[in-house]
Motif scaffolding. Sequence first.
Motif, short mmCIF file in Angstrom:
data_model
loop_
_atom_site.label_atom_id
_atom_site.label_comp_id
_atom_site.label_asym_id
_atom_site.label_seq_id
_atom_site.Cartn_x
_atom_site.Cartn_y
_atom_site.Cartn_z
N ALA A 8 0.94 -1.18 0.02
CA ALA A 8 0.03 0.11 -0.12
C ALA A 8 0.93 1.33 0.00
O ALA A 8 1.80 1.36 0.77
CB ALA A 8 -0.69 -0.06 1.19
N PRO A 9 0.59 2.26 -0.94
CA PRO A 9 1.60 3.44 -0.98
C PRO A 9 1.21 4.40 0.17
O PRO A 9 -0.02 4.44 0.68
CB PRO A 9 1.01 3.89 -2.51
CG PRO A 9 -0.13 3.59 -2.62
CD PRO A 9 -0.38 2.23 -2.04
N CYS A 10 2.23 5.01 0.65
CA CYS A 10 2.21 6.13 1.82
C CYS A 10 2.39 7.63 0.98
O CYS A 10 3.39 7.47 0.42
CB CYS A 10 2.94 5.73 2.84
SG CYS A 10 2.83 6.86 4.16
N ASN A 11 1.69 8.27 1.21
CA ASN A 11 1.94 9.52 0.35
C ASN A 11 2.43 10.68 1.28
O ASN A 11 2.54 11.83 0.68
CB ASN A 11 0.54 10.07 -0.25
CG ASN A 11 -0.01 9.29 -1.21
OD1 ASN A 11 0.92 8.70 -2.15
ND2 ASN A 11 -1.28 8.85 -1.34
N ILE A 12 2.87 10.41 2.62
CA ILE A 12 3.35 11.38 3.63
C ILE A 12 4.68 10.81 4.03
O ILE A 12 4.73 9.57 4.16
CB ILE A 12 2.46 12.05 4.57
CG1 ILE A 12 1.90 10.76 5.51
CG2 ILE A 12 1.06 12.48 3.86
CD1 ILE A 12 1.29 11.28 6.76
N ARG A 13 5.14 11.51 4.83
CA ARG A 13 6.21 11.18 5.63
C ARG A 13 5.59 11.00 6.95
O ARG A 13 5.24 11.77 7.59
CB ARG A 13 7.40 12.35 5.75
CG ARG A 13 8.24 12.25 4.52
CD ARG A 13 9.60 13.12 4.57
NE ARG A 13 10.33 12.93 3.34
CZ ARG A 13 10.17 13.94 2.36
NH1 ARG A 13 9.19 14.71 2.34
NH2 ARG A 13 10.75 13.76 1.20
N PRO A 14 5.74 9.85 7.70
CA PRO A 14 4.86 9.58 8.72
C PRO A 14 5.67 9.96 10.03
O PRO A 14 6.28 9.08 10.71
CB PRO A 14 4.66 7.95 8.82
CG PRO A 14 5.79 7.60 7.89
CD PRO A 14 6.17 8.40 6.92
#
Length: 233
Positions: A8-14
């Motif tokens: 699953a892609p992540c679009n922010i820096r967590p």
Amino acid sequence: MIPIRDTAPCNIRPWVTWGLMAICIIIFIAMQLTPYELSYRLIYRYGMVPIRYTEPQWAVSFGLPDDYYLSFLTSLFLHGNWWHLAINMVFMWIFADNIEDRMGHGPFLIFYLVCGLCATFLQWYFDPRLAIPVVGASGAIAGVLAAYFFLYPLARVILWVPLFFLPIVVHVPAIAFLGLWVIIQLHDAMTSVMFEGVTVDVAWWAHLGGFVTGTILYRLFIRNEPNEPIEEK
């Protein structure tokens, strides 16, 4: 089976996920460098010892001050050993970034802590006379897993199967992997209740409590609009 990553892609820096992981790791290393006697006292003071709240006289005799249930929170950042820490951090690394992406930094932090507090409460409720500290981020992470279960059911979880140390890797849907995880937690929790004399060294009820809390609450924290992808420099 050991999860390696998900698809699953992540679009922010967590940032919150990374920060929570850093706190857990730093505290654990600091505790390892602390003399045993002091470390022992700190674990009992800041870990959640159920009997401490069920029988206040026990806490007094053991030398534990009234902390107004603070340990329900502080226990989320303590871990018993390297393996305990490593497993929790792997699950946090793989699954939490996507949930932080969908919720946003602040709401995700609140969601994580609420799941952890509810998980610890349920462990106390089902095992109120336990006289050893309950520690670990597992309950809070279970809430994250619940959110992932419903938000990314068809995302692939890549697992390493350590069969004779061969590099065997399999891809399974998140709904299958996390569904199996829930079944294992429920089985072990019920076994600990139904059969006397069973040695319990894992807070199964905390895991289930976190998962149930996450299932109920995750919809309240989801943002209406998805984040834009981060720009790499």
